[in-house]
Design an enzyme around this catalytic site. Structure first.
Site, short mmCIF file in Angstrom:
data_model
loop_
_atom_site.label_atom_id
_atom_site.label_comp_id
_atom_site.label_asym_id
_atom_site.label_seq_id
_atom_site.Cartn_x
_atom_site.Cartn_y
_atom_site.Cartn_z
N ILE A 162 5.59 23.46 99.56
CA ILE A 162 4.54 22.58 100.27
C ILE A 162 5.04 22.55 101.61
O ILE A 162 4.14 22.61 102.72
CB ILE A 162 4.46 21.26 99.25
N ARG A 183 17.93 20.71 101.72
CA ARG A 183 19.41 20.78 101.21
C ARG A 183 20.04 22.25 101.69
O ARG A 183 21.13 22.39 101.88
CB ARG A 183 19.23 20.77 99.65
N ARG A 244 7.37 11.31 96.90
CA ARG A 244 7.42 10.75 95.65
C ARG A 244 7.65 9.20 96.17
O ARG A 244 8.53 9.06 97.38
CB ARG A 244 8.37 11.10 94.73
N GLU A 273 4.64 2.64 92.12
CA GLU A 273 3.16 2.93 92.14
C GLU A 273 2.80 2.78 90.70
O GLU A 273 3.48 3.17 89.80
CB GLU A 273 2.84 4.13 92.94
N HIS A 291 -2.07 8.36 95.67
CA HIS A 291 -1.50 9.66 94.97
C HIS A 291 -2.45 10.59 94.90
O HIS A 291 -2.56 11.11 93.62
CB HIS A 291 -0.83 9.33 93.86
N ILE A 292 -3.16 11.14 95.81
CA ILE A 292 -4.25 12.14 95.51
C ILE A 292 -4.10 13.36 96.32
O ILE A 292 -5.02 14.07 96.27
CB ILE A 292 -5.58 11.60 95.88
C1 DGY Z 1 2.61 16.47 91.40
O1 DGY Z 1 2.10 17.57 90.90
O2 DGY Z 1 4.03 16.21 91.34
C2 DGY Z 1 1.84 15.63 92.12
O3 DGY Z 1 2.65 14.64 92.93
C3 DGY Z 1 0.90 15.12 91.72
O4 DGY Z 1 1.47 14.01 90.74
#
Ligand code: DGY
Length: 329
Positions: A162, A183, A244, A273, A291-292
């Site tokens: 990502i 890392r 996260r 959350e 968290h979308i």
């Molecule tokens: C994941 O896939 O880890 C995203 O944060 C959706 O929760």
């Protein structure tokens, strides 16, 4: 007389597309949760006692005490890429496989990371709240002036798939200089493809105009950004967290935003959350989303499908697609 074949029993812990449950029902006896009821840890353990597999959603804590109550369990299939809800050591010791859903959400989540960066830097939420509140009576030259995105320096902490997607968007789409910290350093070909330069964390925090966090959560990454790190950032900088909750010290961030020690933040994930630190709700210079980052219909379907493929692959054909540990069958 041949004995009738008994389908393995599995649990689906949260509401999901009905046809996903339908697919699972072709192979398993499925207990699902179409009303999306909130199950306590005890309730989850009780429902898992007679199950061989479970489709999880990244939040159910799969721990040694739970596993001790579920002797039949063989696989926990997260439909998320993150798997910090799994105690993988305990799962391996109990002979339980964990799987996640990598790759299928990479580009969608990178799109959202960039959307949040843009909204944060260009003060989109503040502007909208102002307008909805009926406060817009005149245009003025400095109304909601934000930070430049194109041509600025983008710092990415956590350069997995990502993070690389965000780097490509920044470098190729917006002409940004991309620095990253991870890392381990990427190989030269991947660095060149992402047009990204490896730097130390401190240098990244000191030089980036926009810092995006995409690092997985673990004990080692807890509070990667706290008061000390925020103090290193430019007062004009923005911070985006799509990783996260717990990667950022939310209380320290709220204080930094309130005192304008950094310009703004965009947060899709939060410590504890769905609760949000109350101080974050009172500062205007933060964009908050629930968290979308992976939430498009197509991507959520692909994530759910991966969990199905892992459950069927492992329990019916003996091989999961995306195993996280080497649990003995
Ligand atoms: C994941 O896939 O880890 C995203 O944060 C959706 O929760």
């Amino acid at each position: 007389m041949p004995t009738p074949s008994v389908k393995p029993r599995i649990l689906v812990t949260r509401a999901i597309f009905p046809d996903i449950v339908e697919q699972l029902s072709q192979h398993f006896e499925v207990e699902s949760n179409p009303d999306d009821a909130d199950w306590s840890a005890d309730e989850l353990a009780r429902r898992l006692q007679d199950k061989t597999g479970v489709m999880t959603f990244g939040v159910e804590r799969i721990t040694a005490p739970l596993l001790a109550q579920c002797p039949k369990l063989k696989i926990c299939a997260n439909m998320t890429v993150g798997y910090n809800n799994f105690d993988l050591d305990a799962m391996t010791a109990a002979g339980v496989l964990g799987t996640n859903a990598p790759d299928v959400l990479t580009e969608t989540t990178a799109d959202f990371g960039f959307a949040l960066l843009m909204a944060t830097a260009r003060r989109v939420s503040e502007g909208e709240h102002f307008l909805r509140a009926g406060l817009w009576t005149r245009w003025s030259y400095d109304m909601f002036s934000g930070a430049e995105v194109h041509g600025s320096t983008l710092g990415i902490i956590g350069m997995g798939r990502i993070g690389q997607g965000i780097a490509r968007r920044g470098a190729l789409g917006f002409g940004m200089q991309v620095v990253y910290h991870n890392r381990s350093r990427l190989d030269a070909a991947t660095e060149a493809e992402c047009r990204a330069t490896y730097v130390g964390k401190e240098e990244l925090l000191r030089t980036a105009d926009h810092v995006v966090l995409v690092v997985p959560y673990s004990a080692a990454s807890h509070h990667t950004i706290g008061a000390a790190e925020l103090a290193l950032m430019k007062p004009s900088a923005t911070l985006v967290n799509i990783a996260r909750g717990g990667i950022v010290d939310d209380a320290a961030l709220a204080a930094a935003l309130r005192d304008k020690r950094i310009a703004a933040a965009g947060l899709d994930v939060f410590e504890g959350e769905p609760s949000v630190h109350p101080d974050l709700l009172t500062v205007p210079n933060v964009v908050l989303t629930p968290h979308i980052a992976s939430a498009t219909v197509g991507t959520r379907r692909a994530m759910a499908q991966m969990a199905v493929d892992n459950l069927v692959g492992y329990l019916v054909h003996g091989k999961a697609k995306t195993p996280l540990n080497a649990a003995a069958v």
